[in-house]
Design an enzyme around this catalytic site. Structure first.
Site, PDB file in Angstrom:
ATOM      1  N   GLU A  97      30.907 -26.830  36.778  1.00 21.63           N
ATOM      2  CA  GLU A  97      32.086 -26.017  37.047  1.00 21.63           C
ATOM      3  C   GLU A  97      32.109 -25.511  38.490  1.00 21.63           C
ATOM      4  OE1 GLU A  97      34.605 -25.833  35.284  1.00 21.63           O
ATOM      5  OE2 GLU A  97      33.899 -26.534  33.349  1.00 21.63           O
ATOM      6  N   TYR A 118      37.018 -17.563  35.099  1.00 19.97           N
ATOM      7  CA  TYR A 118      37.176 -18.940  34.641  1.00 19.97           C
ATOM      8  C   TYR A 118      35.828 -19.584  34.317  1.00 19.97           C
ATOM      9  CZ  TYR A 118      37.338 -23.944  34.718  1.00 19.97           C
ATOM     10  OH  TYR A 118      37.128 -25.252  34.379  1.00 19.97           O
ATOM     11  N   ASP A 125      42.104 -23.082  34.127  1.00 19.36           N
ATOM     12  CA  ASP A 125      42.024 -23.792  35.402  1.00 19.36           C
ATOM     13  C   ASP A 125      43.414 -24.300  35.758  1.00 19.36           C
ATOM     14  OD1 ASP A 125      42.463 -25.967  33.738  1.00 19.36           O
ATOM     15  OD2 ASP A 125      40.825 -27.165  34.570  1.00 19.36           O
TER      16      ASP A 125
END
Length: 351
Positions: free
Chosen positions: A38, A121, A139
């Site tokens: 990520e 996130y 996202d």
């Protein structure tokens, strides 16, 4: 409520039957590897990030190996990805987990969020994918799908807009399996509800899609006006002395922190050779030195999130060492290959 249930159930059915998107971290349950993937994918295309992810987890397969690695080695492996604060935060958080948490990766949303460089996130992604906790991810793909399907016109780059989208995403997640649902909506946005040329004619959500029915696909999602980018002009001097080069590590709070650079003169515009030799800083550095400017590059440009960098490179040879430089050191060609440089410089060196 009915349309929310239809949205989620249709999405999950699409994921089960039609979703063929493959990525090396898909289905990963190791929180460390989810975290690395990520962080790499922030500001990085998936197809470009995959090669970095695979190299990174091969070299540093767990928190302990990353925490104990030499920082220069980590930054070298990151070279070319840009946004180097991400790498700096990865190192800092790995050391924190290893030294303060006994090597155990945090396993709650709030504790994950406390790690340096992790926002809502990434915390949601790790919590849902690694621990199957009920946190909806947001996202760019998810923003786009929700905005188009439900006609949400909140600016996705504003605090209030993100709050509204987060509330909607949480409602839609409901009691659905978090890891499966989050993966489904992210993949759907990446492969069907794409930024450009979305596959509306094949979309299973088309019949209830706000943007499709009102011909608003191209105008959603909405963004607030972007800020004006700062323009900067860099003149890099590749100064060679006895087959060695003057190099400095950028330690100040600025772009490219912790990366290396050649001698830099920043000016109000990019200089030509004739202008360079008349520059006051250049004259100060080389006033008592015999030098030869062997080459001058064309102008290069790199666009960052808040800045536009333009510059060129000058290759100089000198016959005696420079005496008026702070924090620069002479490095051999072999040593250069082990140091991490900004993409702006590595692109020139490769050419």
């Amino acid at each position: 409520m009915e349309i929310d249930l239809h949205f989620a159930s249709t999405l999950l059915e699409w994921h089960k039957v039609q979703n063929k998107r493959e990525m090396p971290w898909k289905g990963e349950k190791d929180p460390y590897k989810v975290w690395v993937s990520e962080v790499i994918l922030q500001q990085t295309r998936v197809d470009y990030g995959i090669q970095y992810y695979e190299r990174f987890v091969t070299e540093f397969p767990n928190v302990e190996s990353l925490a104990n690695a030499a920082e220069t080695k980590v930054f070298k492996l990151w070279e070319g990805l840009g946004y180097y604060s991400r790498c700096k935060n990865l190192i800092a958080s790995a050391k924190f987990i290893h030294e303060k948490l006994g090597g155990k990766f945090p396993d709650t949303y709030d504790s994950i969020l406390e790690l340096k460089g992790i926002g809502p996130y990434i915390a949601s992604a790790i919590a849902s994918f690694a621990y199957n906790l009920p946190y909806a991810v947001l996202d760019g793909n998810v923003f786009r799908v929700l905005s188009r399907f439900f006609g949400l016109e909140y600016p996705i780059n504003s605090a209030s807009g993100k709050k509204n989208f987060s509330e909607k995403a949480t409602i839609l997640l409901g009691s659905n399996p978090p890891a499966i649902y989050n993966q489904a909506i992210m993949d759907f946005g990446a492969t069907v509800c794409k930024p450009f040329q979305p596959q509306c004619t094949e979309c299973p959500l088309q019949v209830n899609c706000f943007a499709f029915k009102l011909n608003r696909v191209e105008s959603l999602p909405v963004k607030e006006k972007s800020i004006k980018k700062r323009k900067r002009f860099f003149n890099f001097l590749i100064v060679e002395y006895k087959n060695q080069y003057y190099i400095k590590k950028r330690t100040e709070k600025d772009i490219w922190q912790n990366l290396h650079q050649f001698l830099l003169i920043e000016t109000k515009s990019v200089l030509k050779k004739s202008q360079l030799v008349e520059n006051e800083e250049f004259k100060r550095i080389f006033s008592s030195i015999t030098y030869e400017i062997q080459s001058e590059s064309t102008i290069s440009k790199q666009i960052l999130s808040h800045q536009i960098i333009s510059g060129r490179f000058f290759h100089l040879k000198i016959k005696e060492p420079l005496r008026s430089l702070d924090n620069y050191q002479l490095i051999s060609t072999r040593q250069l290959q082990s140091l991490a440089f900004p993409k702006f410089i590595t692109a020139y060196l490769k050419d």
